[in-house]
Design a protein around this motif. Sequence first.
Motif, PDB file in Angstrom:
ATOM      1  N   LEU A 179       1.922  -6.251  -4.368  1.00  0.00           N
ATOM      2  CA  LEU A 179       3.278  -5.799  -4.059  1.00  0.00           C
ATOM      3  C   LEU A 179       4.310  -6.917  -4.213  1.00  0.00           C
ATOM      4  O   LEU A 179       5.500  -6.658  -4.328  1.00  0.00           O
ATOM      5  CB  LEU A 179       3.337  -5.205  -2.646  1.00  0.00           C
ATOM      6  CG  LEU A 179       2.511  -3.923  -2.464  1.00  0.00           C
ATOM      7  CD1 LEU A 179       2.617  -3.408  -1.043  1.00  0.00           C
ATOM      8  CD2 LEU A 179       2.943  -2.835  -3.435  1.00  0.00           C
ATOM      9  N   LYS A 180       3.839  -8.170  -4.197  1.00  0.00           N
ATOM     10  CA  LYS A 180       4.778  -9.286  -4.385  1.00  0.00           C
ATOM     11  C   LYS A 180       5.306  -9.341  -5.821  1.00  0.00           C
ATOM     12  O   LYS A 180       6.291 -10.005  -6.098  1.00  0.00           O
ATOM     13  CB  LYS A 180       4.083 -10.627  -4.076  1.00  0.00           C
ATOM     14  CG  LYS A 180       3.700 -10.819  -2.632  1.00  0.00           C
ATOM     15  CD  LYS A 180       4.897 -11.057  -1.740  1.00  0.00           C
ATOM     16  CE  LYS A 180       5.233 -12.522  -1.616  1.00  0.00           C
ATOM     17  NZ  LYS A 180       6.253 -12.774  -0.603  1.00  0.00           N
ATOM     18  N   MET A 181       4.627  -8.660  -6.740  1.00  0.00           N
ATOM     19  CA  MET A 181       5.038  -8.726  -8.158  1.00  0.00           C
ATOM     20  C   MET A 181       6.064  -7.667  -8.522  1.00  0.00           C
ATOM     21  O   MET A 181       6.620  -7.709  -9.599  1.00  0.00           O
ATOM     22  CB  MET A 181       3.822  -8.505  -9.071  1.00  0.00           C
ATOM     23  CG  MET A 181       2.890  -9.666  -9.180  1.00  0.00           C
ATOM     24  SD  MET A 181       1.826  -9.508 -10.633  1.00  0.00           S
ATOM     25  CE  MET A 181       0.600  -8.351 -10.118  1.00  0.00           C
ATOM     26  N   VAL A 182       6.228  -6.651  -7.642  1.00  0.00           N
ATOM     27  CA  VAL A 182       7.000  -5.483  -8.086  1.00  0.00           C
ATOM     28  C   VAL A 182       8.299  -5.329  -7.310  1.00  0.00           C
ATOM     29  O   VAL A 182       8.512  -5.977  -6.281  1.00  0.00           O
ATOM     30  CB  VAL A 182       6.156  -4.188  -7.947  1.00  0.00           C
ATOM     31  CG1 VAL A 182       4.923  -4.272  -8.813  1.00  0.00           C
ATOM     32  CG2 VAL A 182       5.773  -3.933  -6.499  1.00  0.00           C
ATOM     33  N   ASN A 183       9.173  -4.454  -7.828  1.00  0.00           N
ATOM     34  CA  ASN A 183      10.466  -4.218  -7.179  1.00  0.00           C
ATOM     35  C   ASN A 183      10.552  -2.838  -6.547  1.00  0.00           C
ATOM     36  O   ASN A 183      11.594  -2.432  -6.052  1.00  0.00           O
ATOM     37  CB  ASN A 183      11.595  -4.355  -8.204  1.00  0.00           C
ATOM     38  CG  ASN A 183      11.560  -5.710  -8.885  1.00  0.00           C
ATOM     39  OD1 ASN A 183      11.012  -5.843  -9.962  1.00  0.00           O
ATOM     40  ND2 ASN A 183      12.087  -6.722  -8.234  1.00  0.00           N
ATOM     41  N   GLY A 184       9.459  -2.099  -6.604  1.00  0.00           N
ATOM     42  CA  GLY A 184       9.463  -0.769  -6.002  1.00  0.00           C
ATOM     43  C   GLY A 184       8.091  -0.152  -6.155  1.00  0.00           C
ATOM     44  O   GLY A 184       7.257  -0.657  -6.910  1.00  0.00           O
ATOM     45  N   VAL A 185       7.853   0.936  -5.414  1.00  0.00           N
ATOM     46  CA  VAL A 185       6.529   1.565  -5.482  1.00  0.00           C
ATOM     47  C   VAL A 185       6.649   3.074  -5.652  1.00  0.00           C
ATOM     48  O   VAL A 185       7.648   3.680  -5.270  1.00  0.00           O
ATOM     49  CB  VAL A 185       5.690   1.297  -4.197  1.00  0.00           C
ATOM     50  CG1 VAL A 185       5.409  -0.175  -4.033  1.00  0.00           C
ATOM     51  CG2 VAL A 185       6.369   1.848  -2.951  1.00  0.00           C
ATOM     52  N   ILE A 186       5.603   3.644  -6.250  1.00  0.00           N
ATOM     53  CA  ILE A 186       5.474   5.108  -6.264  1.00  0.00           C
ATOM     54  C   ILE A 186       4.363   5.416  -5.278  1.00  0.00           C
ATOM     55  O   ILE A 186       3.237   4.951  -5.429  1.00  0.00           O
ATOM     56  CB  ILE A 186       5.069   5.623  -7.661  1.00  0.00           C
ATOM     57  CG1 ILE A 186       6.149   5.274  -8.682  1.00  0.00           C
ATOM     58  CG2 ILE A 186       4.843   7.127  -7.619  1.00  0.00           C
ATOM     59  CD1 ILE A 186       5.832   5.761 -10.085  1.00  0.00           C
ATOM     60  N   LEU A 187       4.699   6.173  -4.248  1.00  0.00           N
ATOM     61  CA  LEU A 187       3.699   6.555  -3.246  1.00  0.00           C
ATOM     62  C   LEU A 187       3.154   7.932  -3.647  1.00  0.00           C
ATOM     63  O   LEU A 187       3.898   8.911  -3.673  1.00  0.00           O
ATOM     64  CB  LEU A 187       4.358   6.633  -1.865  1.00  0.00           C
ATOM     65  CG  LEU A 187       3.452   7.139  -0.743  1.00  0.00           C
ATOM     66  CD1 LEU A 187       2.430   6.088  -0.356  1.00  0.00           C
ATOM     67  CD2 LEU A 187       4.272   7.527   0.484  1.00  0.00           C
ATOM     68  N   VAL A 188       1.872   7.987  -3.994  1.00  0.00           N
ATOM     69  CA  VAL A 188       1.285   9.264  -4.425  1.00  0.00           C
ATOM     70  C   VAL A 188       0.576   9.913  -3.233  1.00  0.00           C
ATOM     71  O   VAL A 188      -0.227   9.266  -2.563  1.00  0.00           O
ATOM     72  CB  VAL A 188       0.260   9.037  -5.571  1.00  0.00           C
ATOM     73  CG1 VAL A 188      -0.312  10.357  -6.040  1.00  0.00           C
ATOM     74  CG2 VAL A 188       0.923   8.314  -6.738  1.00  0.00           C
ATOM     75  N   VAL A 189       0.922  11.178  -2.961  1.00  0.00           N
ATOM     76  CA  VAL A 189       0.298  11.893  -1.838  1.00  0.00           C
ATOM     77  C   VAL A 189      -0.231  13.233  -2.352  1.00  0.00           C
ATOM     78  O   VAL A 189       0.456  13.936  -3.088  1.00  0.00           O
ATOM     79  CB  VAL A 189       1.319  12.158  -0.700  1.00  0.00           C
ATOM     80  CG1 VAL A 189       0.619  12.746   0.508  1.00  0.00           C
ATOM     81  CG2 VAL A 189       2.040  10.885  -0.302  1.00  0.00           C
ATOM     82  N   ASP A 190      -1.441  13.566  -1.963  1.00  0.00           N
ATOM     83  CA  ASP A 190      -2.072  14.823  -2.383  1.00  0.00           C
ATOM     84  C   ASP A 190      -1.355  16.000  -1.708  1.00  0.00           C
ATOM     85  O   ASP A 190      -1.151  16.003  -0.496  1.00  0.00           O
ATOM     86  CB  ASP A 190      -3.551  14.763  -1.947  1.00  0.00           C
ATOM     87  CG  ASP A 190      -4.351  15.962  -2.410  1.00  0.00           C
ATOM     88  OD1 ASP A 190      -3.877  17.084  -2.221  1.00  0.00           O
ATOM     89  OD2 ASP A 190      -5.456  15.760  -2.934  1.00  0.00           O
ATOM     90  N   ALA A 191      -1.007  17.011  -2.512  1.00  0.00           N
ATOM     91  CA  ALA A 191      -0.232  18.145  -1.980  1.00  0.00           C
ATOM     92  C   ALA A 191      -1.024  18.993  -0.996  1.00  0.00           C
ATOM     93  O   ALA A 191      -0.462  19.821  -0.288  1.00  0.00           O
ATOM     94  CB  ALA A 191       0.254  19.019  -3.127  1.00  0.00           C
ATOM     95  N   PHE A 192      -2.347  18.817  -0.942  1.00  0.00           N
ATOM     96  CA  PHE A 192      -3.127  19.564   0.044  1.00  0.00           C
ATOM     97  C   PHE A 192      -3.529  18.657   1.212  1.00  0.00           C
ATOM     98  O   PHE A 192      -3.297  18.965   2.372  1.00  0.00           O
ATOM     99  CB  PHE A 192      -4.383  20.161  -0.605  1.00  0.00           C
ATOM    100  CG  PHE A 192      -5.402  20.622   0.416  1.00  0.00           C
ATOM    101  CD1 PHE A 192      -5.111  21.662   1.279  1.00  0.00           C
ATOM    102  CD2 PHE A 192      -6.633  19.992   0.535  1.00  0.00           C
ATOM    103  CE1 PHE A 192      -6.035  22.086   2.235  1.00  0.00           C
ATOM    104  CE2 PHE A 192      -7.560  20.397   1.486  1.00  0.00           C
ATOM    105  CZ  PHE A 192      -7.259  21.447   2.339  1.00  0.00           C
TER     106      PHE A 192
END
Length: 606
Positions: A92-105
């Motif tokens: 996470l120190k390398m990036v400027n943002g994240v995509i949080l993936v969550v299962d719809a079920f």
Amino acid sequence: MNMKREDIRNIAIIAHVDHGKTTLVDELLKQSGVFRENQDVGERVMDSNDIERERGITILSKNTAVFYKGIKINIVDTPGHADFGGEVERVLKMVNGVILVVDAFEGVMPQTKFVLMKALSLSLPVIACINKIDRTEARPQEVIDEVLELFMDLDASDEQLDCPFVFASARNGSATKDLAQPKTDMADLFDTIIDYIPAPQGDPDAGTQVLISTIDYNEYVGRIGVGKVDNGCLKVNQDALLLNHHEPDKRQKVKISKLYEYDGLAKTEVAEAKVGSIVAISGISDLHIGDTICSTEDASPIPFQKISEPTLAMNFIVNDSPFAGLEGKYVTSRHIRDRLFNELNTDVSLRVEETDSPDSYKVSGRGELHLSVLIENMRREGYEFAVSKAEVLYQVNEDGQRTEPMELAYVDVPDEFTGAVISKLSERKGSLLNMKSISGGYTRLEFRIPSRGLIGYRGEFMTDTKGNGIINTIFDGYDPYLGDISYRKQGSLIAFETGESVTYGLFAAQDRGTLFIGPGEKVYSGMIVGSSSRTEDIEINVCKKKHLTNTRSSSADEALTLVPPKILSLEQAIDFIDVDELLEITPKSLRIRKRILDSTLRKRSP
């Protein structure tokens, strides 16, 4: 002065295990034209390791890059398992943002909470991606509420709470911002990344600063450091200094021999890298995670989080059983030592220490999964060795009290099995914190339990819930020692002599407990061939043939019916062994044995 690199976005994909991160990355790669039209692309291209493919989990973080509308998007795929949490923090120190993936079920799970907590504490903007909306039992609206609730629980700022939601089906390769308007491609997700994730910024005129966040290893060029250029510019053949925030004395002169940037799944050589680029650097032999590569003038290291400490240890021992060296290619202590120390090149959460014996090494890791993946890798490479029972690493606090690592366990079980699970975990010193019913006739239990209470529990848990339960754990600090736990209720069935197991001997033995072997298997004296139905160990002769008499023929044996043996997997075998036992591991077999093979010596030992 700071400048923004508008032509780059750096993002990490974070999620609970099995919520579809790696499949999502596959689709982003395909749709950005990384692959040729006719190229045959395997499933989950990012999981390069065999074990990752078989278990469907990501262990090591991976880097890739895609181009969309002329903008380069560097994507880092992170592991979801708590055992590999050390990987997530650093990436996470390398990036400027994240995509949080969550299962719809499944909705929000413990790991979702763990990875999101790390991202929010670094003030990273989050895009919430509700995945698997094509599942029949998907419930995207409820999951949105769960995600927002989680943000609030973790004290997210107002900007973070105002995050965009994207609904995706990674399997179908589609993403949309509006559930009422389904799309057929990932354009909405690409656009959201470019609009919402800030471009990296830094000072191009300042001294070079690159924090090494992950290490790759390659037999030809040795260690490869991966990190983001925070300030300045990095060039090939540049003289630099290696510093480390946690080791003030470290000042090492180095030369940058090769530089690579990511392009799709490949690395391409570059002559220089500017602010915001994620680069791979080879040619520095003594490179470690957390090191900062700085220019020689006004050099200062970049601070980073210390890597979480290991909680479990086991000894890796040279195999000295009667069958030693028959099946493995690498069997000596030198082979095992070199292989373990080599693993430290890429795995930062692992510790390897020499012991009093030259044939034994103490290996400490973040959990059972962490250590079993290493064992499985070594086994496939042709190594033969033995391991001892996993033991918890205790610490001593300021008051001189012995403290032990604790875990939070989140357990989803069908309602009818809750009683069994609660009583088992309470026996193992777990305390029930919360219990709520979730959809589909399931109950979610939340326990706080010592790490050692979970050793050997997963197999039992699967039996108790008829394979329908899900258990997830996450490290939760240290508590004063909670008292002894009795692990195994049953003793072992021990082979009495060396030879080959026969039906007659096994038939007589199966009344004494559960057998782990069938007929025609080679056994040795002191090897464990089953678990006893009593608490004490029983020695049995599984090689015993029936004596022929003139009244009976030996063919009468063939009518004996054996109960099929219980074949243990690697995890089950690691879970089963007791403190006076070892697990012998070869590329072909797993054998459980007593540490002391001779029965007379075993009875005399304290």
